[in-house]
Design an enzyme around this catalytic site. Structure first.
Site, PDB file in Angstrom:
ATOM      1  N   VAL A   5      47.434  10.324 -50.006  1.00 32.44           N
ATOM      2  CA  VAL A   5      48.239  10.385 -51.223  1.00 32.44           C
ATOM      3  C   VAL A   5      49.613   9.756 -50.993  1.00 32.44           C
ATOM      4  O   VAL A   5      50.014   8.839 -51.718  1.00 32.44           O
ATOM      5  CB  VAL A   5      48.377  11.852 -51.706  1.00 32.44           C
ATOM      6  CG1 VAL A   5      49.439  11.977 -52.783  1.00 32.44           C
ATOM      7  CG2 VAL A   5      47.044  12.322 -52.254  1.00 32.44           C
ATOM      8  N   VAL A  49      52.124  16.623 -48.000  1.00 31.47           N
ATOM      9  CA  VAL A  49      51.416  16.968 -46.764  1.00 31.47           C
ATOM     10  C   VAL A  49      50.071  17.624 -47.083  1.00 31.47           C
ATOM     11  O   VAL A  49      49.795  17.998 -48.224  1.00 31.47           O
ATOM     12  CB  VAL A  49      52.273  17.902 -45.873  1.00 31.47           C
ATOM     13  CG1 VAL A  49      53.543  17.193 -45.433  1.00 31.47           C
ATOM     14  CG2 VAL A  49      52.606  19.198 -46.590  1.00 31.47           C
ATOM     15  N   ASN A  50      49.256  17.765 -46.073  1.00 32.86           N
ATOM     16  CA  ASN A  50      47.921  18.332 -46.244  1.00 32.86           C
ATOM     17  C   ASN A  50      47.971  19.831 -46.545  1.00 32.86           C
ATOM     18  O   ASN A  50      48.845  20.544 -46.041  1.00 32.86           O
ATOM     19  CB  ASN A  50      47.064  18.065 -44.997  1.00 32.86           C
ATOM     20  CG  ASN A  50      47.858  18.127 -43.707  1.00 32.86           C
ATOM     21  OD1 ASN A  50      49.013  17.715 -43.661  1.00 32.86           O
ATOM     22  ND2 ASN A  50      47.261  18.661 -42.675  1.00 32.86           N
ATOM     23  N   GLU A  63      49.251  14.955 -58.003  1.00 30.23           N
ATOM     24  CA  GLU A  63      48.681  13.611 -58.002  1.00 30.23           C
ATOM     25  C   GLU A  63      47.219  13.674 -58.454  1.00 30.23           C
ATOM     26  O   GLU A  63      46.458  14.479 -57.960  1.00 30.23           O
ATOM     27  CB  GLU A  63      48.792  12.999 -56.593  1.00 30.23           C
ATOM     28  CG  GLU A  63      48.343  11.564 -56.523  1.00 30.23           C
ATOM     29  CD  GLU A  63      48.930  10.727 -57.654  1.00 30.23           C
ATOM     30  OE1 GLU A  63      50.150  10.600 -57.742  1.00 30.23           O
ATOM     31  OE2 GLU A  63      48.149  10.205 -58.474  1.00 30.23           O
ATOM     32  N   LEU A  94      44.700  22.168 -60.151  1.00 28.38           N
ATOM     33  CA  LEU A  94      43.517  22.888 -59.635  1.00 28.38           C
ATOM     34  C   LEU A  94      42.402  22.871 -60.672  1.00 28.38           C
ATOM     35  O   LEU A  94      41.224  22.654 -60.351  1.00 28.38           O
ATOM     36  CB  LEU A  94      43.867  24.349 -59.316  1.00 28.38           C
ATOM     37  CG  LEU A  94      44.795  24.628 -58.137  1.00 28.38           C
ATOM     38  CD1 LEU A  94      44.948  26.129 -57.931  1.00 28.38           C
ATOM     39  CD2 LEU A  94      44.265  23.998 -56.853  1.00 28.38           C
ATOM     40  N   GLY A 152      25.982  15.261 -53.932  1.00 27.07           N
ATOM     41  CA  GLY A 152      26.881  16.421 -53.946  1.00 27.07           C
ATOM     42  C   GLY A 152      28.309  15.968 -53.736  1.00 27.07           C
ATOM     43  O   GLY A 152      28.553  14.976 -53.072  1.00 27.07           O
ATOM     44  N   PHE A 153      29.259  16.736 -54.301  1.00 33.13           N
ATOM     45  CA  PHE A 153      30.646  16.264 -54.195  1.00 33.13           C
ATOM     46  C   PHE A 153      31.193  16.458 -52.791  1.00 33.13           C
ATOM     47  O   PHE A 153      30.809  17.361 -52.069  1.00 33.13           O
ATOM     48  CB  PHE A 153      31.562  16.901 -55.253  1.00 33.13           C
ATOM     49  CG  PHE A 153      31.623  18.413 -55.258  1.00 33.13           C
ATOM     50  CD1 PHE A 153      32.346  19.103 -54.307  1.00 33.13           C
ATOM     51  CD2 PHE A 153      30.959  19.133 -56.251  1.00 33.13           C
ATOM     52  CE1 PHE A 153      32.428  20.488 -54.333  1.00 33.13           C
ATOM     53  CE2 PHE A 153      31.024  20.523 -56.288  1.00 33.13           C
ATOM     54  CZ  PHE A 153      31.751  21.200 -55.322  1.00 33.13           C
ATOM     55  N   CYS A 213      39.351  17.326 -51.564  1.00 27.06           N
ATOM     56  CA  CYS A 213      39.990  18.156 -52.598  1.00 27.06           C
ATOM     57  C   CYS A 213      39.085  19.117 -53.371  1.00 27.06           C
ATOM     58  O   CYS A 213      39.450  20.275 -53.559  1.00 27.06           O
ATOM     59  CB  CYS A 213      40.695  17.258 -53.592  1.00 27.06           C
ATOM     60  SG  CYS A 213      42.015  16.321 -52.841  1.00 27.06           S
ATOM     61  N   PHE A 218      32.573   9.688 -48.249  1.00 26.20           N
ATOM     62  CA  PHE A 218      32.130  10.599 -49.306  1.00 26.20           C
ATOM     63  C   PHE A 218      31.900   9.890 -50.634  1.00 26.20           C
ATOM     64  O   PHE A 218      31.242  10.401 -51.521  1.00 26.20           O
ATOM     65  CB  PHE A 218      33.105  11.785 -49.445  1.00 26.20           C
ATOM     66  CG  PHE A 218      34.325  11.524 -50.284  1.00 26.20           C
ATOM     67  CD1 PHE A 218      34.345  11.866 -51.632  1.00 26.20           C
ATOM     68  CD2 PHE A 218      35.460  10.962 -49.736  1.00 26.20           C
ATOM     69  CE1 PHE A 218      35.474  11.642 -52.409  1.00 26.20           C
ATOM     70  CE2 PHE A 218      36.595  10.737 -50.499  1.00 26.20           C
ATOM     71  CZ  PHE A 218      36.595  11.075 -51.835  1.00 26.20           C
TER      72      PHE A 218
END
Ligand SMILES: NC(=O)c1ccc[n+]([C@@H]2O[C@H](COP(=O)([O-])OP(=O)(O)OC[C@H]3O[C@@H](n4cnc5c(N)ncnc54)[C@H](O)[C@@H]3O)[C@@H](O)[C@H]2O)c1
Length: 478
Positions: A16, A93-94, A169, A225, A275-276, A280, A342
């Site tokens: 990001v 940050v993560n 984001e 979310l 599958g996702f 995130c 992915f």
């Protein structure tokens, strides 16, 4: 007073922070942007002369970095100095799922966010606008505000002050640059009108005003979310229907096309796949589940948790289908895996469906040749936690253990003696495979398993190969 932003610091040079700041520096040449990270290796990669060695692969990224790097965009580990000089600081940050302690397996681990906030509190000077770019649980801004407030109190003669904003984001990996250049919306949450206006002035350089939304800070955090939860829910929904298609003689592509025409539903995010994945979706839904549980909303928590459970079941189902079609055993069988990231157009493998599917196939005794155009073999080794084998030849299977193994191939021509091909990522190259050539090299009977609906079923079948496509109740060979 609306501050005109001249110097930005972004903490976190990841998927990001890097692309977001690259686009911002491109659109705001008058603003100086320092992207900082604790990871020296990552920073070195961002600074590599050869732009194809940037740490992140995204279409269009290297072109933009090539235009702005070392002009108004700088990557470094100079965290203190960059914070000191900044009028505005993005925390990018993560925020992975917590592995242990309270909320383990669901809540976000905020230790990197907290460390960043403490660094901002310690090193900043004057008035600083602090922007949450990371995806955070609702009310995290409160934590950041508390840390910064204590620094305000400690600072003699009021030399420090802060405003905290949420600016989640919404970019998607694989299309990040286009998403950043043409966002559906920019969300700015906060209660300080001047600070919100300062941030919006930056986006207004390339985003039209009607796409910039202002909300309170908690709505902004929850909207991010919720957005990911809704997207993931659509994937689990369509994947669940694909299994019904297979047993009823329906075709998921036809079902998707038909329901997508309904303007209330819309056509995006209706492709059935393995599958996702990505860093995130799972983490953000689990975060929502944790939030609901925390507030005693058990049924709400259960509802969202089922989206993740459906995804897990679906990934297992694909590996099981391969075993079943290959006569119930994969021992000493060679399977070509096409794609490990992915999704296409990214080198990111976090939570990729390929990880669990490959592990299950290796457990069943298969020898895998894993091909991906952008993912490195080291990354695959880290994800599978199984070392790449050099003990089975490409033309001759010599591996004779219960547990299978894997080898990497950057080339798309390793079909010799393969029993099956399993397509897991929708990379463009995979659409152009010459199935007649491939079939000549493979053992007979051989299978193509297409979890992304990208092959031409007629061509595969004309080549004499058996075909299984996700959600295809009409064409699948039984
Ligand atoms: N990846 C996506 O597609 C995406 C999309 C939207 C939002 N997000 C959210 O954005 C955030 C960042 O995601 P990402 O994919 O860029 O993560 P990432 O892991 O790729 O990058 C995070 C970076 O932050 C650095 N970092 C951690 N603590 C630091 C500190 N104290 N000081 C300096 N650097 C520090 C890490 O070294 C790492 O390079 C997460 O909250 C994620 O949920 C991600």
């Amino acid at each position: 007073m609306v501050i005109s932003i001249k110097k930005i610091c972004c903490i976190g040079a990841g998927y990001v922070g890097g692309p977001t700041m690259a686009v911002m520096s491109f659109k705001c040449p008058e603003v100086l942007i320092n992207v900082v990270d604790v990871n020296q290796e990552r920073i070195d990669a961002w600074n590599s002369e050869d732009l194809s060695k940037l740490p992140i692969y995204e279409p269009g990224l290297k072109e933009i970095v090539g235009k702005t790097r070392d002009k108004n965009l700088f990557f470094s580990t100079r965290i203190k100095e960059s914070i000191e000089n900044a009028d505005m600081i993005f925390i990018s940050v993560n925020t992975p799922t917590k592995k242990k302690g309270l909320g383990a397996g669901k809540a976000s681990d905020l230790k990197w966010v907290e460390t960043s906030a403490r660094e901002v509190a310690k090193f900043s000077k004057g008035h600083t606008i602090v922007v949450e770019k990371s995806t955070l649980p609702v009310r995290t801004a409160e934590v950041i505000q508390k840390i910064l407030k204590s620094a305000e109190k400690e600072s003699k003669k009021q030399i420090k002050s802060f405003s905290v904003l949420s600016n989640p984001e919404f970019l998607a990996e694989g299309t990040a640059i286009n998403d950043l250049l043409n966002p559906d919306r920019v969300l700015i949450g906060g209660d300080n009108k001047e600070a919100m206006s300062s941030l919006s002035q930056i986006y207004k350089k390339w985003v039209s005003e009607n796409k910039i939304l202002f909300t309170n800070i908690w709505s902004s955090e929850l909207a991010k979310l919720t957005s990911n939860a809704f997207l993931a829910q659509r994937i689990s929904s369509i994947n669940s229907i694909s299994s019904i298609c297979e047993v009823t003689g329906a075709d998921i592509r036809e079902v998707s096309r038909s329901i997508g025409k309904d303007t209330r539903i819309g056509s995006k995010f209706l492709d059935s796949g393995p599958g996702f994945g990505g860093s995130c979706f799972k983490k953000d839904i689990l975060n929502l589940v944790y939030l609901a549980e925390y507030f005693g909303l058990k049924d709400v928590a259960k509802f969202w948790e089922s989206v993740v459970e459906m995804n897990n079941w679906h990934q297992k189902r694909i590996a099981e289908k391969v075993v079943q079609k290959l006569f119930g055993t994969l021992a000493n069988k060679k399977i070509i895996i096409l794609g490990f990231s992915f999704k296409a157009n990214t080198n990111d493998t976090r939570e990729s469906a390929a990880i669990n599917i490959c592990k299950d196939l290796i457990n069943e005794g298969a020898n895998l040749i894993i091909h991906d155009p952008k993912v490195s073999p080291t990354q695959i080794e880290n994800d599978l936690r199984i070392k790449q084998s050099n003990s089975f030849e490409l033309n001759e299977i010599t591996y004779k253990k219960d547990q299978g193994n894997w080898q990497f191939s950057r080339n798309l021509d390793k079909f010799d003696n393969a029993h099956a091909v399993l397509i897991l990522t929708e990379w463009e190259d995979f659409k152009n495979i010459n199935w007649i050539d491939a079939a000549r090299k493979m053992v007979s009977p051989a299978w193509v398993f297409d979890s992304r609906s990208i092959v031409n079923p007629i061509k595969v079948k004309e080549a004499g190969l058996n075909l299984w496509r996700l959600g295809d109740g009409i064409q699948n060979d039984n």
